[in-house]
Scaffold this motif. Structure first.
Motif, short mmCIF file in Angstrom:
data_model
loop_
_atom_site.label_atom_id
_atom_site.label_comp_id
_atom_site.label_asym_id
_atom_site.label_seq_id
_atom_site.Cartn_x
_atom_site.Cartn_y
_atom_site.Cartn_z
N TYR A 219 0.83 -1.21 0.00
CA TYR A 219 0.00 0.00 0.00
C TYR A 219 0.86 1.26 0.00
N ILE A 220 2.15 1.09 0.33
CA ILE A 220 3.13 2.16 0.11
C ILE A 220 4.00 1.65 -1.04
N GLU B 73 9.34 2.97 9.46
CA GLU B 73 7.86 2.88 9.54
C GLU B 73 7.37 2.92 11.00
N SER B 74 6.53 1.94 11.37
CA SER B 74 5.87 2.04 12.69
C SER B 74 6.82 1.95 13.88
N LYS C 26 7.33 4.94 16.01
CA LYS C 26 6.35 5.36 17.03
C LYS C 26 6.92 5.21 18.45
N PHE D 218 -3.80 -1.66 12.50
CA PHE D 218 -3.13 -0.43 12.94
C PHE D 218 -3.69 0.85 12.31
N ASN E 69 -1.91 3.96 14.05
CA ASN E 69 -1.61 5.21 13.35
C ASN E 69 -2.27 6.42 14.00
N GLU F 22 5.12 7.57 0.19
CA GLU F 22 4.14 7.49 1.27
C GLU F 22 3.26 8.74 1.33
N ASN G 81 -4.43 7.94 6.17
CA ASN G 81 -3.92 8.56 7.40
C ASN G 81 -4.39 10.01 7.53
N TYR H 203 4.40 12.97 10.68
CA TYR H 203 4.31 11.53 10.96
C TYR H 203 4.80 10.71 9.76
N CYS I 68 8.13 8.12 9.57
CA CYS I 68 8.05 6.72 9.11
C CYS I 68 9.06 6.45 7.99
N TYR J 88 0.51 -4.75 16.90
CA TYR J 88 -0.88 -4.50 16.50
C TYR J 88 -1.81 -5.56 17.07
N GLY K 6 7.40 -2.82 12.12
CA GLY K 6 7.05 -1.80 11.13
C GLY K 6 6.81 -2.45 9.79
N VAL K 7 5.98 -1.81 8.95
CA VAL K 7 5.69 -2.43 7.66
C VAL K 7 6.87 -2.38 6.68
N1 GLN Z 1 3.78 4.62 7.67
C1 GLN Z 1 2.95 3.48 7.87
C2 GLN Z 1 1.50 3.89 7.90
O1 GLN Z 1 1.23 4.94 8.42
C3 GLN Z 1 3.36 2.81 9.13
C4 GLN Z 1 2.48 1.64 9.48
C5 GLN Z 1 3.22 0.48 10.05
O2 GLN Z 1 4.42 0.29 9.96
N2 GLN Z 1 2.44 -0.40 10.60
O3 GLN Z 1 0.60 3.23 7.46
#
Ligand code: GLN
Length: 314
Positions: free
Chosen positions: A34-35, A70-71, A74, A103, A122, A166, A173, A197, A201, A249, A266-267
């Protein structure tokens, strides 16, 4: 205090090498798509690192490859915000409970009248970014960057290709950011926060950076390689609580059952586990399970936890 790393035991080196060999041929899971950038990262990449609180470490595989944090970012933004506002404010404005949903769930937000429940979904991560005391996007970013650099013990950079990819595909988001504002849980301009944000990531880290960032949490908030305090000692337990309950998650329970350690994924394919007072484990392998967690990364962490007897439950 800065530690002088000792040599790692041969059984640790052996376990890390074995984990790499055992799981390198596991082809389950899929890169995040999705990215768009993440879909094209070579799926075979696999790195594993372990670092102890004296800075000694063992690594195997692609531990020098720079991937998107990525996540996992956080965790470190949370560290900064906890230092600014303290655990009480964080818990009342965001929380420390699982949502039971993916998430990026909007349903979870709606169900709880906009309260994100934790800083690792998120919504909660953006609410966390919005709590940073800053008047401009640049100032907000500067706080984040300085924190990540202190954790890593070096200057990290944003992978601009990841950021652009992204930023062009983060409409979901952005929707979450506006929803948070409508419910009163967004404390700065939603689009400024969503953009900062997205940038956090997109920070590029290696497996070696990730294990260094993680070991500071194992070491009571001090980076053992630089000797510098990177988060207040009293804020380490709140961070580890969030990782324990929400780090992977909606499959955090499964992970804890198998690994018995606070973790965060992280994704981008990175995964981190922290053994308080002992060490951190980091792994990187892009293919993810349906919840968005690295398949080989989880297997490697589980193997090391079991082989080196690191679970907090044993
Ligand atoms: N940047 C990604 C997002 O906002 C991070 C999500 C992830 O790593 N789970 O969807």
């Amino acid at each position: 205090m800065k530690h002088t790393p000792t040599t790692v035991d041969s059984n640790v080196i052996q376990a890390v090498n074995e984990a790499l060999q055992r799981f390198a041929s596991n082809h389950h899971g899929k890169n995040a798509s999705y990215i768009p950038y993440l879909a094209d990262v070579p799926s075979h990449l696999f790195g594993i690192s372990i670092m102890f609180c004296d800075g000694s470490h063992a690594e195997a595989g692609d531990t020098g490859y720079a991937f998107a944090i990525e996540s996992i970012s956080k965790v470190f933004t949370l560290a900064h915000v906890l230092d600014e506002v303290g655990p009480q404010a964080l818990r009342s404005k965001i929380g420390c409970d699982p949502t039971g949903e993916p998430f990026n769930s909007v349903v979870a937000l709606e169900l709880h009248k906009g309260r994100p429940l934790n800083p690792f979904v998120n919504a909660g991560a953006m609410a966390t970014v919005s709590l940073i005391r800053a008047d401009t996007a640049q100032a907000r970013w500067d706080h984040i960057q300085a924190t990540y650099n202190a954790f890593a013990g070096r200057d990290l950079t944003v992978n601009e290709e990841v950021y652009t990819s992204e930023a062009n595909s983060n409409q979901h988001n952005r929707g979450i950011a506006w929803l948070l504002q409508s419910y009163g849980y967004m404390h700065a301009h939603p689009m400024e926060v969503c953009d900062v944000y997205t940038r956090q990531c997109s920070v590029a880290i290696t497996c070696h950076d990730l294990v260094t960032m993680g070991v500071a949490l194992a070491n009571g908030g001090v980076n053992p390689l630089t000797g510098k305090r990177v988060v207040a000692a009293k804020n380490v337990a709140p961070i580890l609580s969030e990782m324990t309950l929400n780090g992977l998650y909606d499959t955090t329970g499964d992970w804890y059952y198998k690994v018995g350690l606070p973790g965060k994924s992280g994704v981008g394919g990175g995964i981190l586990a922290v053994v308080p007072g002992v060490c951190a484990i980091a792994a990187f392998a892009p293919p993810l399970d349906v919840a968005g967690n690295s398949v080989r990364g989880q297997l490697a962490a589980e193997y090391l936890s079991r082989t080196l007897n690191l679970s907090l439950l044993h």
